[in-house]
Write a protein that holds these residues in place. Structure first.
Motif, mmCIF file in Angstrom:
data_model
loop_
_atom_site.group_PDB
_atom_site.id
_atom_site.type_symbol
_atom_site.label_atom_id
_atom_site.label_comp_id
_atom_site.label_asym_id
_atom_site.label_seq_id
_atom_site.Cartn_x
_atom_site.Cartn_y
_atom_site.Cartn_z
ATOM 1 N N ALA A 14 0.834 -1.200 0.000
ATOM 2 C CA ALA A 14 0.000 0.000 0.000
ATOM 3 C C ALA A 14 0.867 1.247 0.000
ATOM 4 O O ALA A 14 1.991 1.255 0.512
ATOM 5 N N LEU A 15 0.321 2.307 -0.571
ATOM 6 C CA LEU A 15 0.940 3.627 -0.522
ATOM 7 C C LEU A 15 -0.085 4.614 0.013
ATOM 8 O O LEU A 15 -1.209 4.680 -0.477
ATOM 9 N N VAL A 16 0.320 5.380 1.036
ATOM 10 C CA VAL A 16 -0.535 6.425 1.604
ATOM 11 C C VAL A 16 0.173 7.756 1.425
ATOM 12 O O VAL A 16 1.279 7.960 1.939
ATOM 13 N N THR A 17 -0.434 8.664 0.688
ATOM 14 C CA THR A 17 0.164 9.987 0.527
ATOM 15 C C THR A 17 -0.264 10.875 1.696
ATOM 16 O O THR A 17 -1.342 10.707 2.264
ATOM 17 N N GLY A 18 0.614 11.817 2.047
ATOM 18 C CA GLY A 18 0.320 12.656 3.202
ATOM 19 C C GLY A 18 0.198 11.827 4.463
ATOM 20 O O GLY A 18 -0.624 12.115 5.330
ATOM 21 N N GLY A 19 1.049 10.807 4.575
ATOM 22 C CA GLY A 19 0.891 9.831 5.651
ATOM 23 C C GLY A 19 1.747 10.047 6.872
ATOM 24 O O GLY A 19 1.886 9.140 7.692
ATOM 25 N N ILE A 27 -4.298 6.313 8.970
ATOM 26 C CA ILE A 27 -4.622 5.362 7.900
ATOM 27 C C ILE A 27 -3.468 4.387 7.698
ATOM 28 O O ILE A 27 -3.674 3.174 7.594
ATOM 29 N N ALA A 28 -2.242 4.909 7.639
ATOM 30 C CA ALA A 28 -1.080 4.039 7.454
ATOM 31 C C ALA A 28 -0.970 3.026 8.585
ATOM 32 O O ALA A 28 -0.714 1.835 8.353
ATOM 33 N N ALA A 29 -1.196 3.479 9.812
ATOM 34 C CA ALA A 29 -1.121 2.573 10.959
ATOM 35 C C ALA A 29 -2.196 1.496 10.888
ATOM 36 O O ALA A 29 -1.939 0.327 11.193
ATOM 37 N N ARG A 30 -3.384 1.890 10.472
ATOM 38 C CA ARG A 30 -4.480 0.921 10.381
ATOM 39 C C ARG A 30 -4.190 -0.133 9.321
ATOM 40 O O ARG A 30 -4.425 -1.338 9.534
ATOM 41 N N LEU A 31 -3.677 0.283 8.163
ATOM 42 C CA LEU A 31 -3.379 -0.683 7.111
ATOM 43 C C LEU A 31 -2.268 -1.640 7.547
ATOM 44 O O LEU A 31 -2.293 -2.827 7.206
ATOM 45 N N ARG A 32 -1.301 -1.134 8.304
ATOM 46 C CA ARG A 32 -0.261 -2.021 8.844
ATOM 47 C C ARG A 32 -0.867 -3.043 9.812
ATOM 48 O O ARG A 32 -0.497 -4.222 9.795
ATOM 49 N N GLU A 33 -1.772 -2.588 10.657
ATOM 50 C CA GLU A 33 -2.434 -3.500 11.593
ATOM 51 C C GLU A 33 -3.155 -4.628 10.854
ATOM 52 O O GLU A 33 -3.231 -5.754 11.345
ATOM 53 N N LEU A 34 -3.670 -4.307 9.678
ATOM 54 C CA LEU A 34 -4.397 -5.295 8.888
ATOM 55 C C LEU A 34 -3.472 -6.176 8.040
ATOM 56 O O LEU A 34 -3.940 -7.051 7.334
ATOM 57 N N GLY A 35 -2.159 -5.914 8.116
ATOM 58 C CA GLY A 35 -1.199 -6.799 7.467
ATOM 59 C C GLY A 35 -0.554 -6.288 6.205
ATOM 60 O O GLY A 35 0.274 -6.992 5.613
ATOM 61 N N TYR A 49 11.101 8.531 12.812
ATOM 62 C CA TYR A 49 10.065 7.744 12.131
ATOM 63 C C TYR A 49 10.388 6.249 12.210
ATOM 64 O O TYR A 49 11.525 5.832 11.988
ATOM 65 N N GLU A 50 9.375 5.455 12.529
ATOM 66 C CA GLU A 50 9.570 4.039 12.851
ATOM 67 C C GLU A 50 9.892 3.171 11.637
ATOM 68 O O GLU A 50 10.508 2.115 11.756
ATOM 69 N N PHE A 51 9.475 3.612 10.454
ATOM 70 C CA PHE A 51 9.648 2.791 9.246
ATOM 71 C C PHE A 51 10.395 3.582 8.164
ATOM 72 O O PHE A 51 9.830 3.847 7.091
ATOM 73 N N PRO A 52 11.639 3.976 8.405
ATOM 74 C CA PRO A 52 12.345 4.850 7.452
ATOM 75 C C PRO A 52 12.518 4.232 6.073
ATOM 76 O O PRO A 52 12.558 4.963 5.071
#
Length: 261
Positions: A14-19, A27-35, A49-52
């Motif tokens: 997935a790609l989230v702009t303005g994330g 939104i980015a955190a939620r999509l990560r939670e979903l896998g 930032y946790e995911f550089p």
């Protein structure tokens, strides 16, 4: 397929702009939670930032910025989920007469053309594979434009909504679902900055400016703006298999702000 399986996004990129903040961060955190394997783009990476390795520093309001993001995602194998969350308004108060050509272009590039450019670069691969999901985050201002300080933003989001519907009709038969999410007010840092601009421009206190904004909207029946996690939950649903029959739709999440007409 179990209920859990229909919610999961395992194996999807997935790609989230303005994330980097606000609703995009949620939104980015939620999509990560979903896998999902989530990439984020914004103008600058937040400190710590946790995911550089999953962050793309770029200004998607420019052609150069969208080209950079598109190349990075293509090199990573493309995307199956694309969430266009980036947006905002920097127009000063004062109504239509104070808005320059450059300010109009700034708002249109940020809130509309960035999404158009990224879609043009990334959707052909989705169409080729016969699957993919796109969510355009628009705004209830396409229906309730606030003229005092956000008219260019409202017009750009109206263009995005119309474009989103037309794109859905084009690519839907080829396996790519496109939908729009139209928030009203959201409790974000950007909202607080908007309050400051209104307060400064009209000589109001922050509390008076907040009330002024609510008055422009005609009130919010729920009594509060949406939280960022509520926006994220809606997007998570729309990109999941649970929403597999939803295409070309617009979901309003505004606490009842838009009246029935």
């Amino acid at each position: 397929m179990s209920t859990t399986d229909r919610d999961r996004l395992d194996g999807r990129r997935a790609l989230v702009t303005g994330g980097s903040k606000g609703a995009g961060k949620a939104i980015a955190a939620r999509l990560r939670e979903l896998g999902a394997d989530v990439y984020v783009t914004a103008r600058s990476m937040p400190e710590g930032y946790e995911f550089p390795d999953r962050f793309i520093a770029a200004d998607t309001s420019t052609s150069e910025g969208t080209d950079l993001v598109a190349r990075r995602m293509t090199d990573s194998g493309g995307v199956g989920i694309l969430v266009h969350n980036v947006g905002g308004s920097s127009t000063p108060p004062g109504g239509f007469a104070v808005v320059t050509d450059q300010q109009w272009l700034t708002e249109v590039n940020l809130n509309f053309l960035g999404a158009v450019r990224l879609d043009r670069a990334l959707l052909p691969a989705m169409v080729g594979s016969g699957s993919g999901v796109v969510v355009h985050v628009t705004s209830i201002q396409h229906e309730m434009p606030l003229y005092e300080a956000t008219l260019p933003y409202a017009a750009a989001k109206a263009a995005l909504r119309t474009y989103s519907k037309g794109l859905a009709n084009e690519v839907g038969p080829r396996g790519v679902r496109v939908n729009a999410v139209s928030p009203g007010g959201i409790q974000t840092e950007g909202y607080e900055g908007f309050v400051d601009r209104v307060a400064d421009g009209k000589g109001l206190t922050r509390d008076e400016a907040k009330q002024d904004i609510l008055d422009w909207l005609g009130g919010v029946p729920l009594g509060q703006f949406a939280r960022t996690d509520e926006i994220a939950d809606l997007v998570g649903f729309l990109v999941s298999d649970r929403a597999s029959a939803i295409m070309g739709a617009e979901y309003v999440i505004d606490g009842g702000t838009v009246p029935t007409t």
